[in-house]
Design an enzyme around this catalytic site. Structure first.
Site, PDB file in Angstrom:
ATOM      1  N   THR A 160       0.956  -1.090   0.099  1.00 62.86           N
ATOM      2  CA  THR A 160       0.041  -0.068  -0.006  1.00 62.86           C
ATOM      3  C   THR A 160       0.680   1.386   0.060  1.00 62.86           C
ATOM      4  O   THR A 160       1.976   1.193   0.555  1.00 62.86           O
ATOM      5  CB  THR A 160      -0.859  -0.102   1.373  1.00 62.86           C
ATOM      6  OG1 THR A 160      -1.795  -1.104   1.175  1.00 62.86           O
ATOM      7  CG2 THR A 160      -1.573   1.245   1.726  1.00 62.86           C
TER       8      THR A 160
ATOM      9  N   ASP B  22      -7.916  -2.472   5.341  1.00 64.06           N
ATOM     10  CA  ASP B  22      -8.105  -1.380   6.261  1.00 64.06           C
ATOM     11  C   ASP B  22      -7.990  -0.023   5.435  1.00 64.06           C
ATOM     12  O   ASP B  22      -8.340   1.192   6.115  1.00 64.06           O
ATOM     13  CB  ASP B  22      -6.942  -1.506   7.310  1.00 64.06           C
ATOM     14  CG  ASP B  22      -5.708  -1.464   6.648  1.00 64.06           C
ATOM     15  OD1 ASP B  22      -5.434  -2.193   5.817  1.00 64.06           O
ATOM     16  OD2 ASP B  22      -4.890  -0.685   7.262  1.00 64.06           O
TER      17      ASP B  22
ATOM     18  N   THR C  71      -0.054   0.626   6.682  1.00 56.25           N
ATOM     19  CA  THR C  71       0.148  -0.481   5.390  1.00 56.25           C
ATOM     20  C   THR C  71      -0.030  -1.716   6.346  1.00 56.25           C
ATOM     21  O   THR C  71       0.749  -1.708   7.139  1.00 56.25           O
ATOM     22  CB  THR C  71       1.252  -0.417   4.629  1.00 56.25           C
ATOM     23  OG1 THR C  71       1.477  -1.209   3.758  1.00 56.25           O
ATOM     24  CG2 THR C  71       2.256   0.085   5.305  1.00 56.25           C
TER      25      THR C  71
END
Length: 289
Positions: A154, A185, A205
């Site tokens: 991420t 998330d 992340t």
């Protein structure tokens, strides 16, 4: 300056430095945490798991998630499972600024994107041979629900402007082999992304399921706001709690006074920070400060 302008499309951009005690602006970025091999990261490199280069779902498609939040008024926008927008973070911002909602998902988010005139691309834009090979390897091994290594991470950014406003943004392709419309998330406000001028801005992340259960981003801000902890102490504490649940990953944080921090419980996390009047720092491994 626009308090969100540092977050979108400018992760490698900086401004002239000026000598001061409290910086006019700060910017902290991450490119994922995990078990990393030493590699060269090139500008606009599709090896990052966001936008172009996003990982594949089990069915062989790319579904992207993103979120952005403004700490001044706690407005937020998020998208999940989008498939046609070239830059999902711009779509998240459109949701924040030009819709009455906080989060859009799937087909509806794609329709909203087209209606807003954002650049649309075909699936070939996101797909890369490396990511397809990762999916095929995971399918062949049949050892997990999805790839849990989180090597290709991420991306995210947190920033503070000259007025002390903070903001956070996060974008991801999820995890290799995800199924059934799985959402992690990153686009969930309070889990992977959160910003509040009363505390800090956080982008995360890692293993999304655990970050959701811990409410990582909001939990860090709550500790800063209510317990008066430093960003580093709050981040380290919450990451330790996440690890106790079984979750690995990391966070980047900045606050309204210009404090910057990061914390991760993995061997490395692609990361960098810069501030007005401060030195630029870029690092990957845990022993690099």
């Amino acid at each position: 300056m626009n308090r969100l302008s540092l977050l979108i499309g400018a992760l490698l951009m900086s401004a002239p430095a000026t000598a001061q005690t409290q910086p006019d602006w700060t910017l902290v970025i991450h490119g994922g945490a995990g078990v990393l091999e030493r590699v060269k990261v090139l500008e606009d490199d599709p090896h990052f798991n966001a936008g172009r280069g996003a990982v594949f779902t089990y069915e062989g498609t790319n579904e992207l998630d993103a979120a952005i939040m403004d700490g001044a008024d706690r407005k937020a926008g998020a998208v999940a499972g989008v498939t046609r927008t070239k830059n999902p973070i711009t779509l998240a911002r459109k949701v924040m600024e030009d819709s009455p909602h906080v989060m859009l998902a799937g087909k509806g988010a794609d329709i909203f994107s087209a209606e807003q005139g954002l650049e649309q691309v075909g699936p070939e834009w996101f797909a890369t041979d490396e990511r397809r090979q990762q999916l095929e390897k995971m399918r062949a091994q049949k050892t997990s629900w999805f790839d849990v290594d989180m090597k290709y991470g991420t991306v995210g950014a947190v920033a503070k402007d000259a007025k002390g406003n903070v903001a956070a943004a996060t974008s991801t392709g999820g995890v290799t082999g995800k199924r059934w419309g799985r959402v992690g998330d990153s686009p969930l406000i309070g889990a992977g992304t959160y910003a509040d001028n009363r505390a800090c801005a956080v982008s995360a992340t890692g293993a999304g399921e655990f970050f959701i259960r811990e409410g990582v981003a909001h939990e860090i801000c709550a500790r800063v706001r209510f317990k008066g902890e430093s960003l580093k102490v709050a981040a380290d504490t919450v990451m330790a709690e996440t690890r106790a649940l079984g979750g690995t990953g990391g966070v980047i944080v900045t606050g309204p006074t210009g404090e910057m921090a990061w914390s991760f419980n993995t061997p490395g996390m692609y990361r960098g920070k810069v501030s007005a009047g401060g030195a630029k720092t870029v690092a990957i491994y845990g022993d690099e400060q």
